[in-house]
Design a protein around this motif. Structure first.
Motif, PDB file in Angstrom:
ATOM      1  N   TYR A  87       0.817  -1.214   0.000  1.00 46.58           N
ATOM      2  CA  TYR A  87       0.000   0.000   0.000  1.00 46.58           C
ATOM      3  C   TYR A  87       0.850   1.264   0.000  1.00 46.58           C
ATOM      4  O   TYR A  87       0.454   2.271  -0.562  1.00 46.58           O
ATOM      5  CB  TYR A  87      -0.932  -0.011   1.207  1.00 46.58           C
ATOM      6  N   PHE A 134       1.747   3.325  -3.311  1.00 47.37           N
ATOM      7  CA  PHE A 134       0.907   4.376  -3.879  1.00 47.37           C
ATOM      8  C   PHE A 134       1.408   5.751  -3.472  1.00 47.37           C
ATOM      9  O   PHE A 134       1.189   6.726  -4.164  1.00 47.37           O
ATOM     10  CB  PHE A 134      -0.545   4.204  -3.437  1.00 47.37           C
ATOM     11  N   SER A 150       4.143   6.232  -9.696  1.00 50.59           N
ATOM     12  CA  SER A 150       2.981   7.046 -10.076  1.00 50.59           C
ATOM     13  C   SER A 150       2.927   8.372  -9.329  1.00 50.59           C
ATOM     14  O   SER A 150       2.493   9.382  -9.882  1.00 50.59           O
ATOM     15  CB  SER A 150       1.685   6.265  -9.839  1.00 50.59           C
ATOM     16  N   SER A 151       3.364   8.396  -8.096  1.00 52.38           N
ATOM     17  CA  SER A 151       3.334   9.665  -7.367  1.00 52.38           C
ATOM     18  C   SER A 151       4.540  10.543  -7.703  1.00 52.38           C
ATOM     19  O   SER A 151       4.404  11.763  -7.818  1.00 52.38           O
ATOM     20  CB  SER A 151       3.275   9.408  -5.866  1.00 52.38           C
TER      21      SER A 151
END
Length: 103
Positions: A28, A31, A36-37
């Motif tokens: 988790y 994310f 992607s961040s």
């Protein structure tokens, strides 16, 4: 330490300190710290770096990196608006990333 937080308080109703919690804890956090961040943080960095190192412009403002597109508008209210929106977005993004979910 984010994985330890998700291990003791896993998302989506998983039982704390179980195998399912360990699975959530190990995945988790990607994310928040994964590709992607970080891509969102790198997007404005590319024109700024190009402007600084290739064009040899000593300014690290996003509006000065947009001079090729904005022409003289980079030094007007449009450039100032770009810089203000960039700073508000940067502070908001950091605040959201560092925010905690207190239940």
């Amino acid at each position: 330490m984010e994985w330890a937080y998700y291990y003791t308080a896993p998302p989506f109703g998983a039982e704390p300190k179980t195998t399912a919690a360990a699975d959530w804890a190990s995945t988790y956090g990607l994310f928040h710290w994964g590709f992607s961040s970080w891509v969102l943080y790198c997007l404005p960095a590319l024109p700024i770096a190009y402007n600084l190192y290739v064009r040899k412009n000593p300014s690290v403002k996003l509006s000065s990196a947009c001079e090729g597109v904005l022409k003289k508008g980079a030094n007007s209210w449009v450039g100032k608006a770009i810089d203000v929106f960039f700073m508000v977005g940067l502070v908001g993004g950091i605040g959201a990333a560092l925010g905690k979910d207190f239940r």
